[in-house]
Write an enzyme that holds these catalytic residues in place. Structure first.
Site, mmCIF file in Angstrom:
data_model
loop_
_atom_site.group_PDB
_atom_site.id
_atom_site.type_symbol
_atom_site.label_atom_id
_atom_site.label_comp_id
_atom_site.label_asym_id
_atom_site.label_seq_id
_atom_site.Cartn_x
_atom_site.Cartn_y
_atom_site.Cartn_z
ATOM 1 N N ARG A 26 0.831 -1.208 0.000
ATOM 2 C CA ARG A 26 0.000 0.000 0.000
ATOM 3 C C ARG A 26 0.866 1.258 0.000
ATOM 4 O O ARG A 26 0.602 2.214 -0.731
ATOM 5 C CB ARG A 26 -0.940 -0.019 1.217
ATOM 6 C CG ARG A 26 -2.114 -0.980 1.078
ATOM 7 C CD ARG A 26 -2.750 -1.324 2.402
ATOM 8 N NE ARG A 26 -3.982 -2.087 2.238
ATOM 9 C CZ ARG A 26 -4.038 -3.393 1.948
ATOM 10 N NH1 ARG A 26 -2.915 -4.079 1.798
ATOM 11 N NH2 ARG A 26 -5.212 -3.991 1.816
ATOM 12 N N ARG A 99 -7.915 -16.056 -11.471
ATOM 13 C CA ARG A 99 -8.367 -15.279 -10.317
ATOM 14 C C ARG A 99 -9.128 -14.048 -10.824
ATOM 15 O O ARG A 99 -8.580 -13.244 -11.583
ATOM 16 C CB ARG A 99 -7.184 -14.856 -9.436
ATOM 17 C CG ARG A 99 -6.447 -16.042 -8.831
ATOM 18 C CD ARG A 99 -5.309 -15.609 -7.933
ATOM 19 N NE ARG A 99 -5.795 -14.973 -6.706
ATOM 20 C CZ ARG A 99 -4.992 -14.536 -5.734
ATOM 21 N NH1 ARG A 99 -3.669 -14.665 -5.865
ATOM 22 N NH2 ARG A 99 -5.485 -13.965 -4.651
ATOM 23 N N ASP A 298 -6.915 -14.765 5.968
ATOM 24 C CA ASP A 298 -5.597 -15.374 5.800
ATOM 25 C C ASP A 298 -5.166 -16.197 7.013
ATOM 26 O O ASP A 298 -4.175 -16.932 6.946
ATOM 27 C CB ASP A 298 -4.545 -14.300 5.524
ATOM 28 C CG ASP A 298 -4.645 -13.744 4.105
ATOM 29 O OD1 ASP A 298 -5.246 -14.417 3.252
ATOM 30 O OD2 ASP A 298 -4.126 -12.635 3.862
ATOM 31 N N ARG A 329 -8.232 -22.749 -1.347
ATOM 32 C CA ARG A 329 -7.704 -23.136 -0.043
ATOM 33 C C ARG A 329 -8.631 -24.077 0.720
ATOM 34 O O ARG A 329 -8.166 -24.854 1.558
ATOM 35 C CB ARG A 329 -7.391 -21.884 0.792
ATOM 36 C CG ARG A 329 -6.167 -21.136 0.296
ATOM 37 C CD ARG A 329 -5.872 -19.876 1.070
ATOM 38 N NE ARG A 329 -4.575 -19.319 0.663
ATOM 39 C CZ ARG A 329 -4.115 -18.134 1.019
ATOM 40 N NH1 ARG A 329 -4.853 -17.355 1.812
ATOM 41 N NH2 ARG A 329 -2.937 -17.707 0.606
ATOM 42 N N ARG A 377 0.851 -20.058 2.246
ATOM 43 C CA ARG A 377 0.231 -20.272 3.549
ATOM 44 C C ARG A 377 -0.026 -21.757 3.831
ATOM 45 O O ARG A 377 -0.185 -22.131 4.996
ATOM 46 C CB ARG A 377 -1.035 -19.434 3.686
ATOM 47 C CG ARG A 377 -0.738 -17.948 3.586
ATOM 48 C CD ARG A 377 -1.807 -17.078 4.192
ATOM 49 N NE ARG A 377 -1.591 -15.684 3.847
ATOM 50 C CZ ARG A 377 -0.733 -14.869 4.456
ATOM 51 N NH1 ARG A 377 0.000 -15.326 5.457
ATOM 52 N NH2 ARG A 377 -0.601 -13.608 4.065
#
Length: 431
Positions: A26, A99, A298, A329, A377
């Protein structure tokens, strides 16, 4: 490549966490719009996702290949669309081409952007012809990725009429939106929630200023998981660079982990001051965990693995965005937890449940091998399970470089044995 992981008998770790990639990315966009160099930002993340952003912003190639970095794809689409005379192709991995980005592209087109698809409608790759955007009021569904919202907000001050976003439906990942607003204000933007579903950004300019990126609470979650799974009464983990009162939504993990028997102690309670956090075990935890992760999706993988390995049944909601991450996921978790004997039930597209029962493990020659599906992850959340398993291996372990490049090195410093299966028993000492 495959890493084999053996946990130490005693856990005593001292870890300097990586910088937050969410904040780094950001700030990089705002610095570009403020006319700053990224070298003026201290403690930028060294992860792949941030390096992709730096390369794109400093080199400005005609074709920007952002790899698997979803944040970079969304943020750079908005930035290049609002940059006059910028002409770029934005592309990524094969998974990135699946995506969705159509909601963001449609919103930018309403603001006057010239964007066309180079492949399937609604998905990358894209061709962007940048120009001065008019701004104004647009409506946006809030039930999908908050990155679309943040991408639009970040360019809001540069639009001729500013920007008013009216969000429709239940807002997911609201803490990430609030993080964006806080950082924008740090650089002089006039932005606020005008009601529970509307954000207003007034036209203006970002003001250059020194900025220090705080360390990453998401990365801390894996050490909290290790503390929860440890079994030594004197085990302890020390984490450096975290803030009490952090802007990061994932900082709420310390409250959830307190329910799983992890005590958090800050060296100082001064707000917005990086400090040392000490983790210790408490002698009790809840018998069942129910939690809505819509604000912190997440963290879901970490808590699924942790609860199962602790034998704590759970019902987790707010997981709809897990379907469109680096992998699906929800499916990935179900497949890999099944190898450990856990039948994780998916309820619709946004909930996961486990009833507390465990079946037989499925291993290969005495070794449980976890696949990561090109998802950092998956590797990060399953590695701590070595504390409760006799043998564990993780395929494609280098995926951690997307957010936590030094993870395997930090794990070895904490006393874990991490061996590269391709190199026999040679320990891992690199990132």
């Amino acid at each position: 490549m495959q890493h084999r992981i053996i946990a130490p008998r005693k856990l005593n770790a001292d870890v300097t966490l990586p910088a937050s990639k969410s904040i780094s990315n950001r700030v990089l966009i705002i610095a570009e719009l403020a006319g700053m160099s990224h070298t003026q930002i201290e403690n930028l993340s060294d992860c792949d996702d941030t390096q992709v952003m730096i390369d794109a912003l400093t080199q400005r190639p005609e074709t920007m290949d952002i790899g698997a970095a979803g944040t970079a794809m969304r943020f750079l689409t908005a930035l290049t669309a609002a940059t006059p005379n910028a002409h770029h192709n934005l592309m990524g991995t094969e998974r990135m081409c699946h995506r969705p980005i159509g909601i963001l592209v449609d919103a930018l087109r309403q603001l006057g952007a010239d964007i066309r698809y180079l492949g399937s409608e609604g998905y990358p790759p894209l061709h962007v012809n940048g120009n001065r955007l008019s701004g104004g009021t647009i409506e946006l569904p809030a039930t999908v990725s908050s990155q679309y919202i943040s991408a639009l907000l970040l360019i809001g001050p540069m639009l001729e009429q500013g920007l008013t976003l009216r969000l429709k439906g239940n807002i997911i990942s609201r803490p990430y939106i609030d993080l964006t607003l806080c950082i924008m204000r740090d650089f002089g933007a006039d932005v606020e929630w005008t009601d529970t579903q509307t954000i207003s950004v007034r036209p203006g300019c970002y003001k250059p200023r020194p900025y220090v990126v705080e360390n990453d609470w998401s990365a801390a979650s894996y050490w909290y998981e290790m503390m929860a799974l440890s079994e030594g009464d004197d085990d302890q983990i020390t984490l450096h660079g975290l803030m009490d009162g952090s802007k990061q939504g994932d900082s709420s993990l310390r409250y959830v982990f307190s329910l799983l028997g992890v005590k958090t102690q800050f060296a100082t309670k001064n707000p917005e001051v990086p400090t040392t956090v000490t983790l210790r075990r408490k002698p009790f935890h809840v018998p069942r965990l129910d939690y809505d992760f819509s604000g912190q999706p997440d963290l879901a993988q970490t808590f699924v693995v942790c609860c199962c390995m602790m034998g704590v049944p759970f019902h987790f909601a707010g997981l709809s965005t897990l379907r469109i991450k680096e992998t699906d996921r929800i499916v990935a978790l179900q497949r890999e937890m099944a190898k450990l004997g856990f039948n994780i039930e998916a309820v619709g597209n946004s909930e996961l449940m486990w009833n507390g029962q465990r079946g037989p493990m499925h291993d290969t020659e005495g070794m449980t091998i976890i696949d990561t599906y090109h998802d950092h992850r998956m590797a990060l959340s399953f590695a701590p399970a070595a504390l409760r398993l006799p043998s564990l291996a993780v395929n494609d372990p280098t995926v951690v470089s997307k957010s936590y490049p030094r993870f395997w090195r930090d794990l070895t410093k904490a006393g874990f044995t991490v061996e590269d299966a391709d190199l026999g028993t040679q320990p891992i000492t690199r990132g």
